[in-house]
Structures are given as C-alpha cells and as structure tokens.
Write a protein that holds these residues in place. Structure first.
Motif, mmCIF file in Angstrom:
data_model
loop_
_atom_site.group_PDB
_atom_site.id
_atom_site.type_symbol
_atom_site.label_atom_id
_atom_site.label_comp_id
_atom_site.label_asym_id
_atom_site.label_seq_id
_atom_site.Cartn_x
_atom_site.Cartn_y
_atom_site.Cartn_z
ATOM 1 N N PRO A 1 -16.817 38.922 13.546
ATOM 2 C CA PRO A 1 -15.775 38.137 14.096
ATOM 3 C C PRO A 1 -15.593 37.234 12.557
ATOM 4 O O PRO A 1 -14.864 36.512 12.326
ATOM 5 N N ARG A 2 -17.152 37.551 11.968
ATOM 6 C CA ARG A 2 -17.292 36.412 11.141
ATOM 7 C C ARG A 2 -16.536 36.392 9.771
ATOM 8 O O ARG A 2 -15.307 35.571 9.369
ATOM 9 N N GLU B 1 -12.916 35.451 10.838
ATOM 10 C CA GLU B 1 -12.686 34.016 11.081
ATOM 11 C C GLU B 1 -11.636 33.697 9.417
ATOM 12 O O GLU B 1 -11.460 32.836 9.499
ATOM 13 N N VAL C 1 -13.044 34.767 17.686
ATOM 14 C CA VAL C 1 -12.599 33.731 16.565
ATOM 15 C C VAL C 1 -11.613 32.628 16.573
ATOM 16 O O VAL C 1 -11.241 31.386 16.393
ATOM 17 N N HIS D 1 -11.076 28.851 17.042
ATOM 18 C CA HIS D 1 -11.626 28.652 15.403
ATOM 19 C C HIS D 1 -10.197 28.797 14.275
ATOM 20 O O HIS D 1 -10.801 28.347 13.177
#
Length: 557
Positions: free
Chosen positions: A109-110, A113, A137, A140
């Motif tokens: 996810p990091r 994103e 995500v 965001h």
C-alpha cells in the motif's frame, strides 16, 4: 567518441532508424490491427486472443475511459500481471489520448500510494488479486475511477468462469476487498461499446508512459517516455533482431514467450510493442516463479523468442521439466535487466543451441541502448554494441569524455532517451548533460570494436533479478520502525538473483529481532526490495563527516 561500433554491425544492419514511420504508438498499434486482424496476438491457458479482438476491446475501453470525463494527457494506472487485459488496457489508454502509468502489482500500500499520488493518476485498471491493496489507499490518492479485472475475463465464458473459481476459491489468490464504486472490466467494455470513441490527435512529443524507477533520494520517480521514445526503441529492437528473425521459416508467425512482466519496460517494449510491430504472438506467463506452470505452458507451443533475466534462464535450465519443451524453434534468447552470468550462458547454449545475447538499458532509455549482435554464437561478457541511432560515450566526473582504455560513466544519447523525470526538473538536471546525454550511473569500458562492458556502479543501487532497489528507500522505511536507531542497506552477491539486499541495523531497542524486521519489511516493501540478510551492530562505519561507508558493509558479508 567515434562510432567504431558501426564497423562491427552485422551485415545489412542500418546505422540509423527512421522513428517518423509512426507519429505515435497509437498509429503503430492500429496499423497492426489492420494488417493482422485474424492472427493470434496473445495466448494463455489454451486460449487465443486475436489482433481484431484486442482492437475491438481496446476501442470499447477507450470509449468508456473517455466517457468518465478524463482529458487528453490524464494519467491512468495499470496494475496487472501478464494477462490479455493488460495489452487491452494499454491500447485503450493510449488510444483515448491518456498516459499509461505502469504499476508493479506486488506493490505494498505504501508504494502504491506514492506512485498514484506522484503520477496524479485519475483512474486505474487493476486485477482483483491486488484490489485489497488499492482499497487501503484509495481515500488518500487522486484516483477516482476503478476498473476491476479478473484473471478469466478474456478467456471465454466457460474457461473464464473456471479460471476465476480456481484463482478465488481453490488457490485463494484474491484477498477480501471492498471497492463499491469499481466497475468490472467486462462491464466497462460493454458500456464502452455503447459510447462513441473519439480518436484524439496524438503526436511524437506527447507522453505515452510514466515508467517508475527508483530514486537516489529514496523516492520512486517517473521516467517520462514520449511516444517518439517508445516508437524509436521498438524500431531499433526490430532492426537489431533481424539477423535472428531471418532464421524463422517464412510461413511461421513470430511467437515470443512473455515471461517478463509487461509492466516492466523490458517486457513492455520487447514483448508487447515489438510483437505489435511485426504481427507476432506473445505466450503470456502470468507468474514466471511458478516453474511447473511455465513448463506446462511452454510445452504447448513452438516459439522463437525468449527475452528474460539471468535468474529465469538459470532456473529454467536447471529444472527437471526442461526436457518436456521443444526448443528447436528458438532463434533468439535476449538477456537483460541484470548481468548474464557466464555459467548460465554456457548451460543455456549447451541445452538449447541458442546463445543468450546480453543487452543493456534502463527505464530512462525505453529501455534498450546496447545489445550483443543477435547472430552471436557465444557469450561475450559484454553488454554489446549501441543500437542503430544510439550514441554511447564514457564520461569522467566533470562530464568530459575519457580516453580509450579508461573506465568512465556510461552516457547515452538517442531517440529512445526519456524527456526527463515527471515533475522533477532537479533530478532531471542531475542526469542529463547539456548536449543531451543521459548519465546512467554505471561505470563501463569500451574496446576497440565498440563493445561496452560494465565494470562498476557509481550509484548505490542494488540490482535484484533485474529490478532496481535503492538503498535509501529501504533505509527510509526501516528508520521509521520503532526500535531502529539507524541502518544501512547494501547489495551483496547472490547466486540466484545476482544481488540480494543486506541491511545492517543499530538497535534503539535491544529486544528487536530479525523476525520483527522481516515482518515490518513484508508490510512496507515489495518482495524484491526486502532484505535477505539482516545484521545487527553497535555502530555503522562512517567517514569523518558522518557518511556511511557502504563499501565496508559490502565487503564484510
């Protein structure tokens, strides 16, 4: 640097290519759709998808995407493994006048994103296997439209249903997710068929692809690849392949094994675009790590071309099922993404009779810049000669050409070199010279025939099975972990992957264990970036000004 390499080109190889044959990749693809409608473009799991089917489906998806209110030049992410929906999505995005943002489906996810935010992606076409990652995500990122594909979407009603059942229920490869506003891939096609597709004017200097590559700052950045860059590299590769392709009987369609991920620029150009240009067929391998499945698929086909990384060549050559495949049609094995090892090259030649020709390039060069001649009969250990229309030189730290026989930083100029990094003029300025050369960060030498060889790396990059890993990114992630005071990441030799990531950690919390670190990395870094070796020390070796001495960490295994 004098172009000595031209004297050592195979007979009939042009010194230049004309990239103006097509104003864009759209033109290249649409020409293929008109020329080869009945020919298979892709094969997977016993199903064949023709050029006409890719044409029709991509036109429908293009109309659907245009109907979302996106404007020319908007970015659309594609997050899928090698399935027929991937080339349909690429063709649709480009035909609609948008920009393809290739996303590694294994991203955490990091990582996802960051990429969606950085690219400003308004929409994404994603396979359901990775929808749970997107769900985490979506709130965001600027991505408001989701097209959700399933493995079996283009395999026909019965086969598709069976494949989807196996993927979801038997192999359990689709984690639970909730994306209530997502539209299913086949529904998007159906809706698109009812809309009017409006063909935009797309030219050579329009952006085709944002290809994300690691950054020296630890942040992944998008190499801006224009339509002209990718058209040029496709035509350069086609010219370079000719000595090998001439060995294929006239009545046989070029069949390539597509085990390289298509979201990686090596597969994107040498499999997807090059096959389009020549009317070839790609046999899609969704998961090259599943070797029994790979051999099962390969045993069903007669094929001519296999581009791959050293890791895959080695794993295949040593696999007990190697003998189940008919290798007699193979005329070209191209190794790229990482160095081809001599032992692998020898074993491959002994077993298939087809030498691995090693090439070299980067995301920033669309990707191919150099390659060994495709009529080579033996391993050279070099990265070969610059492709037609490509200039390669060796520079010192001040940007001056080094004398022959001296090593220097490999710098590349040609029609395939990117326009720069997406919205990062500072980073672009660091790598582009005033006269248009891209500085690669690789240190090389060149012999009197114009063959280049890589001897070292200026950047601290780690090359894991053809994927770039930047130590800064690994370090940035780990220093956010509770219990870590400081750390350093380096590459160490690895028999299988070429290099593996090793981290040396100074603990803030003495109770921190190797298992803790591995679990944290699993949640925050995609597989190839995760450290294989974790070492704890009381301090890191540093220069008087406090810079970590990575070389010392590398030397001590």
């Amino acid at each position: 640097m004098e172009k000595t390499w031209l004297k050592h080109y195979p007979a009939g190889m042009p010194a230049e290519i004309n990239a103006d044959v097509y104003p864009s990749l759209v033109e290249l693809m649409e020409t293929a759709f008109k020329q080869f409608p009945a020919q298979p473009a892709y094969k997977m799991l016993g199903r064949s998808v023709s050029y006409a089917q890719i044409d029709e489906a991509s036109r429908a998806l293009a109309a659907y995407l245009q109907g979302l209110g996106l404007e020319k030049g908007d970015r659309v992410a594609i997050m899928m493994p090698n399935v027929p929906q991937y080339p349909v999505a690429v063709a649709a995005v480009l035909r609609a006048g948008f920009v393809v943002v290739n996303v590694n489906p294994l991203y955490t996810p990091r990582e996802l994103e960051h990429q969606l935010k950085d690219a400003g992606a308004k929409a994404i076409v994603i396979i359901e296997n990775f929808a749970a990652t997107l769900q985490q995500v979506l709130a965001h990122v600027p991505t408001k439209h989701v097209v959700l594909a399933s493995m079996g979407d283009m395999l026909g009603f019965v086969k598709g249903a069976v494949v989807n059942y196996v993927v979801r229920k038997v192999k359990k490869l689709v984690p639970a997710f909730e994306l209530p506003t997502a539209v299913r891939f086949n529904d998007a096609l159906a809706q698109g068929r009812g809309k009017t597709y409006s063909r935009p004017v797309v030219g050579p200097s329009d952006i085709a692809v944002l290809q994300y590559t690691g950054g020296t700052t630890g942040v992944s950045k998008g190499a801006v690849l224009l339509h002209r860059n990718l058209v040029a590299n496709t035509l350069q590769c086609e010219a370079w392949y000719q000595p090998a392709l001439r060995k294929i009987p006239k009545d046989e369609q070029l069949v390539s094994i597509c085990a390289l991920p298509l979201y990686h620029i090596f597969g994107f150009t040498t499999n997807l675009m090059l096959s389009m240009r020549v009317g070839g067929c790609n046999v899609l391998i969704p998961n090259p790590r599943d070797l029994p499945a790979v051999f099962k698929e390969l045993s069903q086909h007669r094929f001519h071309s296999l581009p791959a990384v050293n890791t895959l060549f080695m794993a295949m050559a040593n696999h007990p099922s190697f003998g189940t495949v008919d290798w007699s049609g193979l005329v070209i094995s191209v190794g790229g993404g990482m160095a081809v090892q001599q032992a692998t090259a020898k074993q491959w030649l002994d077993k298939t009779g087809c030498p691995i020709v090693e090439g070299y390039g980067l995301s920033e060069t669309s990707p191919v810049a150099c390659c060994n001649p495709t009529d080579s009969t033996a391993y050279t250990g070099s990265i070969g000669l610059p492709l037609p229309g490509t200039e390669v030189t060796l520079l010192d730290d001040d940007g001056r050409e080094v004398p022959l026989g001296t090593s220097g930083e490999i710098a590349i100029r040609g029609p395939q070199v990117m326009a720069g990094y997406w919205q990062r003029p500072d980073e672009t300025a660091k790598v582009m010279t005033s006269d248009g050369y891209f500085r690669t960060g690789d240190i090389g030498t060149v012999d009197e025939r114009g063959y280049f060889r890589i001897v070292d790396r200026k950047k601290d990059m780690i090359l894991v099975s053809g994927f770039n890993v930047y130590p800064n990114e690994v370090e940035d992630v780990l220093t956010l972990m509770p219990g870590v005071l400081e750390c350093a990441a380096v590459g160490v030799p690895d028999e299988k992957a070429g290099e593996a990531v090793k981290v040396v950690i100074v603990r803030k919390n003495p109770a921190l264990t190797e298992a803790d670190v591995k679990a944290y990395c699993e949640a925050n870094l995609t597989g190839y970036k995760r450290p294989r070796i974790i070492e704890f020390r009381t301090e890191l070796p540093k220069t008087p000004v406090g810079k970590v001495l990575r070389r010392e960490l590398r030397d001590k295994k």
